[in-house]
Design an enzyme around this catalytic site. Structure first.
Site, PDB file in Angstrom:
ATOM      1  N   GLU A  60      -0.829   1.414  -5.200  1.00 53.48           N
ATOM      2  CA  GLU A  60      -0.719   0.161  -4.465  1.00 53.48           C
ATOM      3  C   GLU A  60      -0.742  -1.034  -5.415  1.00 53.48           C
ATOM      4  OE1 GLU A  60      -4.000   0.281  -1.600  1.00 53.48           O
ATOM      5  OE2 GLU A  60      -3.998   2.457  -1.795  1.00 53.48           O
TER       6      GLU A  60
ATOM      7  N   HIS B 172       0.839  -1.201   0.000  1.00 54.81           N
ATOM      8  CA  HIS B 172       0.000   0.000   0.000  1.00 54.81           C
ATOM      9  C   HIS B 172       0.879   1.257   0.000  1.00 54.81           C
ATOM     10  CE1 HIS B 172      -3.010   2.864   1.318  1.00 54.81           C
ATOM     11  NE2 HIS B 172      -3.906   1.949   1.636  1.00 54.81           N
TER      12      HIS B 172
HETATM   13  O1  G6P Z   1      -7.023   4.270   6.440  1.00 53.38           O
HETATM   14  P1  G6P Z   1      -6.494   2.946   5.991  1.00 53.38           P
HETATM   15  O2  G6P Z   1      -7.121   1.798   6.733  1.00 53.38           O
HETATM   16  O3  G6P Z   1      -4.997   2.839   6.062  1.00 53.38           O
HETATM   17  O4  G6P Z   1      -6.899   2.784   4.469  1.00 53.38           O
HETATM   18  C1  G6P Z   1      -6.540   3.742   3.550  1.00 53.38           C
HETATM   19  C2  G6P Z   1      -7.089   3.456   2.142  1.00 53.38           C
HETATM   20  O5  G6P Z   1      -6.551   2.255   1.673  1.00 53.38           O
HETATM   21  C3  G6P Z   1      -6.856   1.931   0.294  1.00 53.38           C
HETATM   22  O6  G6P Z   1      -6.221   2.826  -0.554  1.00 53.38           O
HETATM   23  C4  G6P Z   1      -8.315   1.903   0.030  1.00 53.38           C
HETATM   24  O7  G6P Z   1      -8.608   1.814  -1.363  1.00 53.38           O
HETATM   25  C5  G6P Z   1      -9.001   3.124   0.614  1.00 53.38           C
HETATM   26  O8  G6P Z   1     -10.421   2.949   0.527  1.00 53.38           O
HETATM   27  C6  G6P Z   1      -8.599   3.337   2.062  1.00 53.38           C
HETATM   28  O9  G6P Z   1      -9.240   4.475   2.587  1.00 53.38           O
END
Ligand code: G6P
Length: 277
Positions: free
Chosen positions: A252, A150
């Site tokens: 990601e 990510h």
């Molecule tokens: O806030 P987190 O749990 O780290 O997730 C952060 C982000 O991760 C990914 O990019 C998903 O596509 C998003 O929908 C999410 O908001």
């Protein structure tokens, strides 16, 4: 080339530095890359408000989502791998590689009743960072998993950023819950952006006035997720400054829609590579 065990803002971490001065820092928590300095410049975004308490998800760097992506399953968001402490795995490291490993234990089995090992290898090369995830089923029963690297790329100003390489890719726009084929040759970011794309074979390119970065990934990671929270969501995220969205873009490398099935003894590998043009 030197490897050091360091304390990074209170977190135990490993640091690798090349003779050129390029360096990478990986926290034991989550085997999360927190810094990649390349040619004198930080290339990853780490929120100045990130929670560095040893177990909360850390906003920035390269979180590892495993064995679940987002809320697509019963586990905590993005799985548990980013919340637990991994071990340094010196044996699997090489000259320019840091390696960390996570085995199932009583805590992981509370969430997910499977025998596994997950290894992250971080290879630092001139102008390049390669992050490789290896998942093994160390038990006898088959299970499935989803995963993502990510990556939070640091950008000078999101309004000057262009992302190329996704034209023609199948897209699920999670903000509008809309599925279509991407028509734009160049993506720009003016509001919340959260989309899961079928990963293009040739990878993508992030350009900004200061230069360009290419992002490629293994075919085993079949999706590319692009995320920027935009102004409103950035203000709502407690672990991000209000203007945090300006300085990051997540690109990601993920495996989401078709989880990987591993039988007992089975093994899977996926990687993402960042390289300066
Ligand atoms: O806030 P987190 O749990 O780290 O997730 C952060 C982000 O991760 C990914 O990019 C998903 O596509 C998003 O929908 C999410 O908001």
């Amino acid at each position: 080339m030197t490897v050091q065990t360091i304390n990074f803002h209170g977190l135990p971490a490993l640091r690798l530095e090349l003779h050129s001065g390029d360096s990478v820092v990986v926290a034991l928590q989550g085997a999360q890359v927190l810094s990649w300095v390349c040619e004198g410049k930080e290339r990853l975004y780490l929120s100045p408000r990130a929670l560095l308490d040893g177990h909360s998800a850390i906003r920035g760097g390269i979180p590892i989502c495993f064995p679940q992506f987002n809320l697509r399953g019963p586990l905590p968001k993005h799985g548990f791998a980013r919340n637990v402490v991994w071990q340094s795995d010196g044996d699997a490291a090489g000259d320019d590689v840091l390696s960390l490993v996570l085995h199932d234990d009583a805590a992981t089995r509370e969430w997910w009743p499977h025998s596994f090992s997950v290894r992250l290898r971080v290879r630092l090369l001139p102008r390049r960072l390669r992050v490789e995830l290896e998942v093994a089923n160390t038990g006898g029963e088959p299970w499935t998993f989803a995963a993502a690297l990510h990556t939070y790329l640091r950008v000078d100003d999101i309004s000057d950023v262009a992302l190329e390489g996704l034209q023609g890719a199948r897209r699920w726009d999670a903000v509008r819950d809309d599925r279509h084929v991407e028509t734009a040759a160049v993506l720009r970011f003016t509001s919340e952006f959260d989309s899961v794309y079928a990963a293009p074979a040739q990878g993508v390119r992030v350009t900004q006035p200061a230069g360009a970065l290419s992002v490629t990934q293994s075919a085993s990671l079949s999706e590319t997720v692009v995320w920027n929270p935009g102004v409103d969501l950035s203000a709502r995220l407690a672990d991000m400054p209000d203007d945090g969205f300006r300085h990051m873009l997540c690109v990601e490398a993920a495996r989401i829609d078709e989880p990987v099935m591993l039988t007992g003894g089975g093994q899977w590998t996926g990687w993402q590579e960042l390289s300066l043009d």
